[in-house]
Design a protein around this motif. Structure first.
Motif: not given
Ligand SMILES: Cc1ncc(COP(=O)(O)O)c(C=O)c1O
Length: 423
Positions: A103-105, A173-178, A197-199
């Motif tokens: 999902a980051t890329v 900056e992808d702080a989804a996990e942090s 960020i992600s929920f």
């Molecule tokens: C590093 C990272 N980036 C992006 C995402 C995407 O977030 P989401 O699932 O809310 O779309 C996630 C997790 O799912 C993730 O672990």
């Protein structure tokens, strides 16, 4: 110790609810704010912005949606408005974290760009600033870098920022996990030109789904809110000057997020205790925990992971979807440990398979600190070749059950199972 499978599965990282979530969801129901407008959205955005220390937070349907709009914003700032039907990054290369969730890329590709994957470093398991510098030597025209903080551990933020500034590149900056992790006392989510960020259900706090775009720029926040609600203009009829998306968070989901926010600190403390219990319990084995740069950062300990010493690896061969290993005294491998953990009804997971090893991205460039290209999978077993860092961590590492509802007794059983793998 007698090892019996757990009656109730111990998950990798499952949602932990507290009661307030249902109260806010109910409120949305009773007041009929059952759409993408309402008090839960407003409150969650306000509280997250305050917590992170940014001017605004925009609630969206997922972290992926937030990344897409962040990357689109960056693309338009760098390269101008695309024609409808064209991405903002069309034909442009973008440097991206390699060892991360896809999902980051993926949003780089949604916008027509080409991800160039940057190898990982051993100190934090995040993007290697040296490999990033090397990448700028090879592709000096690149102006955008997408950086993730893996497993809740901040990367080498200052070094990465210095390389980007030197080359005039923006950071997403992808702080989804942090969420809740800090670098030099500052929250992750503050370091990008655009941050998210992600929920998602497995994250440190969850809305069941959802994400947020974080910014200090009021105009950017306004733009993302507008894009996320189909780019409707302020007119009596549906008027559209730009392409839109249906990416706004629902007020029901925001009720869950709102109910979870007060428990972020508690969840981090629980995850930290899990990490420390593994670290203590696994002492003496030929393994290390996922590394933390304590001099600079305090992680949120979202997932506890381990990596097996090179000389304690038994033979393991991975195909695209299956893996085989050969048992050996005093040696083990991620496949064996994961199999043994699964046998007691607990969930571990391989390290996120690096993007440069993913079939979908097989044609994309990949840059290591030494300038070495891709190594063949299993190369270091078959040919004695040292693989790149990402591949090496993937081969030797794994994510341990890290659910904050796991009891210390259950965790001790998991530790015992891992010990047995090395007998
Ligand atoms: C590093 C990272 N980036 C992006 C995402 C995407 O977030 P989401 O699932 O809310 O779309 C996630 C997790 O799912 C993730 O672990």
């Amino acid at each position: 110790m007698e090892i019996k499978p757990f009656e109730k599965k111990v998950w990798l990282s499952s949602p932990t609810m507290h009661g307030d979530e249902i109260k806010y969801m109910q409120e949305a129901y009773e007041t009929n704010w059952m759409s993408t407008v309402g008090a839960n959205i407003n409150e969650s955005e306000k509280q997250i912005a305050e917590f992170i220390g940014c001017k605004d937070a925009v609630a969206l349907s997922s972290g992926t949606a937030a990344l897409h709009l962040a990357i689109k914003l960056a693309g338009e700032r760098l390269y101008g408005l695309p024609r409808v039907g064209h991405g903002s990054l069309e034909g442009k290369k973008v440097f991206c974290s390699d060892m991360t969730f896809d999902a980051t890329v993926n949003p780089v590709a949604y916008e027509g760009g080409e991800a160039v994957f940057i190898d990982t470093e051993y100190d934090t398991w995040n993007m290697d600033p040296k490999a990033l510098e090397k990448a700028f030597e090879i592709y000096p025209e690149v102006k955008l870098v997408v950086i993730a903080h893996l497993y809740g551990t901040p990367g080498k933020v200052d070094e990465l920022r210095a390389v980007c500034d030197k080359h005039g590149a923006l950071i997403v900056e992808d702080a989804a996990e942090s969420l809740g992790a800090t670098y030099k006392g500052v929250q992750t989510g503050r370091f990008g030109d655009y941050s998210i960020i992600s929920f998602n259900g497995n994250k440190i706090i969850t809305g069941s789904s959802g994400g947020m775009f974080l910014t200090d720029n009021v105009e950017d926040a306004h733009k993302v809110r507008k894009w996320s609600t189909q780019s409707r203009e302020d007119a009596a009829w549906y008027q559209h000057e730009e392409l839109g998306f249906n990416y706004r968070m629902s007020n029901v989901i925001a009720g869950v997020v709102r109910g979870q926010i007060p428990y972020l600190g508690e969840h981090i403390a629980q995850k930290k205790a899990i990490y420390e219990r593994y670290k203590e319990g696994l002492k003496g084995l030929p393994v290390s925990m996922n590394p933390i740069d304590f001099a600079n950062s305090e992680p949120n300990y979202w997932l506890s992971c381990l990596i097996i010493d090179k000389d304690a690896m038994c033979k393991q061969v991975r195909g695209e979807k299956d893996a085989l290993y050969v048992t050996e005294a005093r040696k083990s491998c991620p496949t064996e440990i994961l199999e043994k953990i699964a046998a007691i009804n607990a969930e571990g997971r391989p390290i996120w398979k690096p993007m440069h090893m993913q079939p979908v991205y097989r044609m994309n460039p990949f840059i290591t600190a030494s300038g070495q290209g891709r190594a063949r999978s299993n190369a270091y077993i078959d040919e004695g070749v040292t693989p790149d860092v990402g591949m090496d961590i993937f081969e030797r590492g794994l994510c341990l059950p890290s659910d904050n509802k796991m009891t210390p007794e259950q965790q001790d059983v998991i530790i015992e199972v891992i010990k047995k793998c090395f007998e």
